[in-house]
Structures are given as C-alpha cells and as structure tokens.
Scaffold this active site. Sequence first.
Site, PDB file in Angstrom:
ATOM      1  CB  CYS A  30      44.245   8.618 -45.092  1.00 25.21           C
ATOM      2  SG  CYS A  30      44.969   8.951 -46.679  1.00 25.21           S
ATOM      3  CG  ASP A  61      45.017   3.127 -56.074  1.00 28.40           C
ATOM      4  OD1 ASP A  61      45.465   3.922 -55.232  1.00 28.40           O
ATOM      5  OD2 ASP A  61      43.833   3.142 -56.456  1.00 28.40           O
ATOM      6  CE  LYS A  95      39.906  -0.219 -52.352  1.00 25.01           C
ATOM      7  NZ  LYS A  95      39.657   1.204 -52.070  1.00 25.01           N
ATOM      8  CG  ASN A  96      39.029   2.206 -55.624  1.00 23.56           C
ATOM      9  OD1 ASN A  96      38.654   1.942 -54.487  1.00 23.56           O
ATOM     10  ND2 ASN A  96      40.282   2.566 -55.901  1.00 23.56           N
ATOM     11  NE  ARG A 136      40.302   0.272 -46.200  1.00 23.84           N
ATOM     12  CZ  ARG A 136      40.987   1.227 -46.831  1.00 23.84           C
ATOM     13  NH1 ARG A 136      42.169   1.577 -46.415  1.00 23.84           N
ATOM     14  NH2 ARG A 136      40.473   1.852 -47.856  1.00 23.84           N
ATOM     15  NE  ARG A 146      42.885  10.308 -49.975  1.00 23.89           N
ATOM     16  CZ  ARG A 146      42.465   9.060 -50.155  1.00 23.89           C
ATOM     17  NH1 ARG A 146      42.832   8.113 -49.331  1.00 23.89           N
ATOM     18  NH2 ARG A 146      41.687   8.759 -51.175  1.00 23.89           N
TER      19      ARG A 146
HETATM   20  N1  EPU Z   1      42.211  16.283 -53.821  1.00 26.99           N
HETATM   21  C1  EPU Z   1      42.049  17.588 -53.420  1.00 26.99           C
HETATM   22  N2  EPU Z   1      40.773  18.033 -53.181  1.00 26.99           N
HETATM   23  C2  EPU Z   1      39.675  17.245 -53.326  1.00 26.99           C
HETATM   24  C3  EPU Z   1      39.844  15.922 -53.745  1.00 26.99           C
HETATM   25  C4  EPU Z   1      41.141  15.458 -53.987  1.00 26.99           C
HETATM   26  O1  EPU Z   1      43.003  18.330 -53.278  1.00 26.99           O
HETATM   27  O2  EPU Z   1      38.565  17.729 -53.089  1.00 26.99           O
HETATM   28  C5  EPU Z   1      43.559  15.776 -54.116  1.00 26.99           C
HETATM   29  C6  EPU Z   1      43.936  14.528 -53.334  1.00 26.99           C
HETATM   30  O3  EPU Z   1      44.419  14.844 -52.043  1.00 26.99           O
HETATM   31  C7  EPU Z   1      44.977  13.903 -54.251  1.00 26.99           C
HETATM   32  C8  EPU Z   1      44.427  14.212 -55.638  1.00 26.99           C
HETATM   33  O4  EPU Z   1      43.570  15.341 -55.466  1.00 26.99           O
HETATM   34  O5  EPU Z   1      46.205  14.546 -54.075  1.00 26.99           O
HETATM   35  C9  EPU Z   1      43.647  13.109 -56.328  1.00 26.99           C
HETATM   36  O6  EPU Z   1      42.764  12.500 -55.423  1.00 26.99           O
HETATM   37  P1  EPU Z   1      41.372  11.860 -55.848  1.00 26.99           P
HETATM   38  O7  EPU Z   1      40.271  12.750 -55.384  1.00 26.99           O
HETATM   39  O8  EPU Z   1      41.377  11.511 -57.299  1.00 26.99           O
HETATM   40  O9  EPU Z   1      41.374  10.540 -54.973  1.00 26.99           O
HETATM   41  P2  EPU Z   1      40.080   9.873 -54.350  1.00 26.99           P
HETATM   42  O10 EPU Z   1      38.951  10.051 -55.286  1.00 26.99           O
HETATM   43  O11 EPU Z   1      39.895  10.289 -52.945  1.00 26.99           O
HETATM   44  C10 EPU Z   1      40.352   7.516 -55.476  1.00 26.99           C
HETATM   45  C11 EPU Z   1      40.581   6.103 -55.043  1.00 26.99           C
HETATM   46  C12 EPU Z   1      41.989   5.942 -54.484  1.00 26.99           C
HETATM   47  C13 EPU Z   1      42.966   6.330 -55.582  1.00 26.99           C
HETATM   48  C14 EPU Z   1      42.682   7.755 -56.072  1.00 26.99           C
HETATM   49  C15 EPU Z   1      43.545   8.192 -57.226  1.00 26.99           C
HETATM   50  C16 EPU Z   1      38.400   5.292 -54.405  1.00 26.99           C
HETATM   51  C17 EPU Z   1      37.507   4.809 -53.344  1.00 26.99           C
HETATM   52  N3  EPU Z   1      39.591   5.731 -54.038  1.00 26.99           N
HETATM   53  O12 EPU Z   1      40.514   8.333 -54.315  1.00 26.99           O
HETATM   54  O13 EPU Z   1      42.146   4.563 -54.179  1.00 26.99           O
HETATM   55  O14 EPU Z   1      44.283   6.253 -55.092  1.00 26.99           O
HETATM   56  O15 EPU Z   1      41.300   7.860 -56.487  1.00 26.99           O
HETATM   57  O16 EPU Z   1      43.378   7.354 -58.312  1.00 26.99           O
HETATM   58  O17 EPU Z   1      38.049   5.259 -55.577  1.00 26.99           O
HETATM   59  C18 EPU Z   1      42.975   2.697 -53.003  1.00 26.99           C
HETATM   60  O18 EPU Z   1      42.136   2.005 -53.603  1.00 26.99           O
HETATM   61  O19 EPU Z   1      43.912   2.189 -52.328  1.00 26.99           O
HETATM   62  C19 EPU Z   1      42.889   4.153 -53.093  1.00 26.99           C
HETATM   63  C20 EPU Z   1      43.499   4.958 -52.242  1.00 26.99           C
END
Ligand code: EPU
Length: 431
Positions: A116, A308, A22-23, A400, A121
């Site tokens: 969320c 995850d 998915k990701n 999802r 986030r």
């Molecule tokens: N964060 C910030 N600022 C930003 C972006 C992120 O403070 O601009 C924080 C987040 O709030 C979190 C941390 O940095 O505390 C890391 O978040 P990250 O940006 O890496 O998460 P993401 O890219 O939004 C993806 C996956 C998530 C997975 C995370 C961590 C996808 C679509 N989503 O989210 O997957 O948990 O990386 O590995 O790739 C899931 O599949 O259930 C899921 C939530």
Amino acid sequence: MDRLIVTGGARLSGRVRAAGSKNAVLPIMAAALLADGEVVLRNVPDLRDVATLALILEQLGVVIHRDGDVLRLRADREGPCEAPYDLVSTMRASVCVLGPLVARRGHAQVSMPGGCVFGVRPVDQHLKGLNALGAGIRVEGGYLLSDVGRRLHGAHVFVGTRFGPSVLATANTLMAAVLAEGTTRLENAAMEPEVLELTDALIAMGARIHGRGGHTLEIEGVACLHGAEITIGGDRIEAGTFLVGGAMTGGDVTVDGIDPGHLTALRETLGAMGAKVTSGSDWMRAEGPARLEATDIATLPFPGFPTDLQAQVMTAMSVARGISVVTERIFPDRFMHVAELLRLGALIRKEGPQAIVEGAARLSGATVMASDLRASAALVLAGLVAEGETEIRRVYHIDRGYERIDARIRDLGGQVRREAQPRLEQSRKQW
Ligand code: EPU
C-alpha cells in the site's frame, strides 16, 4: 469522483460524537464467520471499508442485513471460501477473514493483500500464527491457500514483527485459536484497544480467552461459538483527528462517545504543544492557544503515540512555533502527506523514518492529492489553517474511514464543501 474544498481561517468549536471504530468493527465483522448464530453489531460506522468487507463476507456466503447503525450477520459452517483480488486489493483489513475461514471451514482462498502507499506490509506473521495452529497456508497464484479440511490444534506461538506486535496478525491468530482443539498460548499479542474489543466480542460469542488486554493470551479452544450482540466503541483515531483540529485552529472541540484512556499519548502531545486537554468518563476536550508550540513524537504500539494520528499531528506541527521531529516506528514509509503539505508551504524535511518540521508562519491553499486515509484527514486539517482555498482530490480515501467528515467539520464551524470533480477537457491536440 468527489473533491473537498476547504476554506481556511475558521476555528473549530463545539461538540461532535465519535462514530463507531473502523478498526474495531472490521475484525469483529470477520469474526461473525466463526459463529453458529446471528451476530448483531450496534454503532457500526457508515464507511466504505465496512461496505467493502460486507461485500467480501457476502461472497463467503454470510447473510448480512444493515438497518441504520445495526448490522446483522449470519454465517453457515459450509460456504464458499474465496475472497477475490478485486475486493481484497482495495482494503488490506480484509485479510482478517483468513483466520476465521480456516478455523471454521477448514479451507481458505484469500487474495494476498499486496502493498500500500506506506510500504510493503507483509503478512508473514499472520501465516506464522495460523500455520502454528496447523492451517498449512501456502502462497499460490497471488492467493493465500489452505485446504487443511479439519479442526486446527492449539499451539504455543509468538507473533511479532521488528516493529513490535502486529494488530491484525494478533486478530487472525486469536480468531483461529478460539475454535482450535486444545489450548493456544499467544505471546506478544498486540494490546491496541481494537484487539481488546475483538477479544471481548469473541468472549461474548462463547470463546474462552484468558489474559484479556495483556501481551500473553491463553485461549482454550471450543467446538463452536454462538451469536451475540456487540456494541462497537467510539473511534479513537477519528476522535483524535477532531481534537487535533480544535487545538491547531485555536478552537475548542469536545468529542463524545470515546474512552479517553485510548488517547493518553495524544493528550500528552497536545498538552506539550500548549493546548488545554480535559476529559470525563466518555469525552475529551481540546482547547487550542493562538499558536501551538513545537514538540517531538515517535509512533509506537499502544499505549504509545498511534501511527494513525501521525499525519494529523504533523500538520499541527507545520504551523506551530519552533521545530518538531516526527519519528515513524510502525510504518517507516508512512510519509506520503509530506509532499502535499509542502505544496501548501509547510517546511518539512524527511530523513529516513523521520521528518523534521519547522513551523511555518502561514500555509497557503493549493490543490493537493489525498494518498491514503489518514493523510487525507491531515490535508483537511491543513486546509482549515491555510489561507484561501485548499482543494483535496481523491477524497474516496477519506470516506473509507471517516463518516461524513465534511458535514461534521461544518457542524464545528469549519468551511468544507464537497463537489464532484470536473472532468479534464480532452485535449484535441494531436501529438
Ligand atoms: N508487519 C510485518 N509482518 C506482518 C504484519 C505486519 O512485518 O505479518 C509489519 C507492518 O508492515 C508494520 C508493522 O508490522 O510495519 C505493524 O503493522 P500491523 O500488523 O500492526 O498493522 P495492521 O494490523 O496491518 C492495523 C490497522 C492500521 C494501523 C496499524 C498499526 C486495521 C484494519 N488496520 O494494521 O490502521 O495503522 O494496525 O496500528 O486495524 C488505518 O486505520 O488508517 C490503518 C492503517
């Protein structure tokens, strides 16, 4: 609305094939916005999130055809640039259309994804990366707006949060930099396997990216990308969920179609809990003892323990012998499953970003509520070891990100059935 009814007591055993990740597929679908030709994706999982992003891309003028697990996407340079709130609010990952839109079309109007169930986030690092390339994104009326109207430029940019690198901020910045004029040096890039898959997909489309798989990427911008054929790799989180299920039910589960190198942290954890974990070039097998032992985990960026899989492993800990400690270092509020596990009789105390889990001798089935994708999977696993029936409501969360989870667990010997949720009878009593 559907619910899942899980009857506890069965051991999971047998082989299951991981669906496409998915990701990995979501940002690669968004990357199709960058290409002049057709992007063909194979091994695309049948998930609600994929369908939601397809709807958003269609609103952005992308022509999409699906045939089984093959998705064909074609995007023109010109086209609508608005990703509306109604769709973006249902799936945070849709924010990854932002980078491709500003890079190829010079305009974007993407709804702010919002919070969320596991925290605020923010998207500040997405904006930092894209604005360093000249995107000029501002927040207005709940939307991320850019009307730069010209090609972005290369820059030296560090994208990262106090929790470490960000997966989707890396993806957004990378996707924008491939079409920028000049060279971009992207530091502190996330190294999750899904970022590597995106990098490979962009390279297949003609992007020039050096340092693939490392924390520092150097991207030489090109004027245009072309179409490509890309096969999506197996989903390491889905695979990990099945392996935890095998280990905690005293079963024997083999997952095919994955890279076991993506699951080293899980292998270590299950090994420390007393399971036997073996692997080959594209499979991993977990054999569980009669009862797992306690251990500690801390979630970290890859190759550390994935956030995850935190909820699923906490479920295994809740029936293991001894006391385990879970420390959440990526999303400090990602503990919605704790309250539901307590309803099943788990003994868990939450202290800030930590949970202390005392293994219970037994869990007993109850009605529980799925709050997010991985928490729902954890509740299905809990139902497999709880006595009696566990009813999991709001299972749309699980659809999802898990393809036909009920049928596939049944194939492994678990007792799970899906039913429509009966409507509550309207009370006639007038208050
Ligand atoms: N964060 C910030 N600022 C930003 C972006 C992120 O403070 O601009 C924080 C987040 O709030 C979190 C941390 O940095 O505390 C890391 O978040 P990250 O940006 O890496 O998460 P993401 O890219 O939004 C993806 C996956 C998530 C997975 C995370 C961590 C996808 C679509 N989503 O989210 O997957 O948990 O990386 O590995 O790739 C899931 O599949 O259930 C899921 C939530």
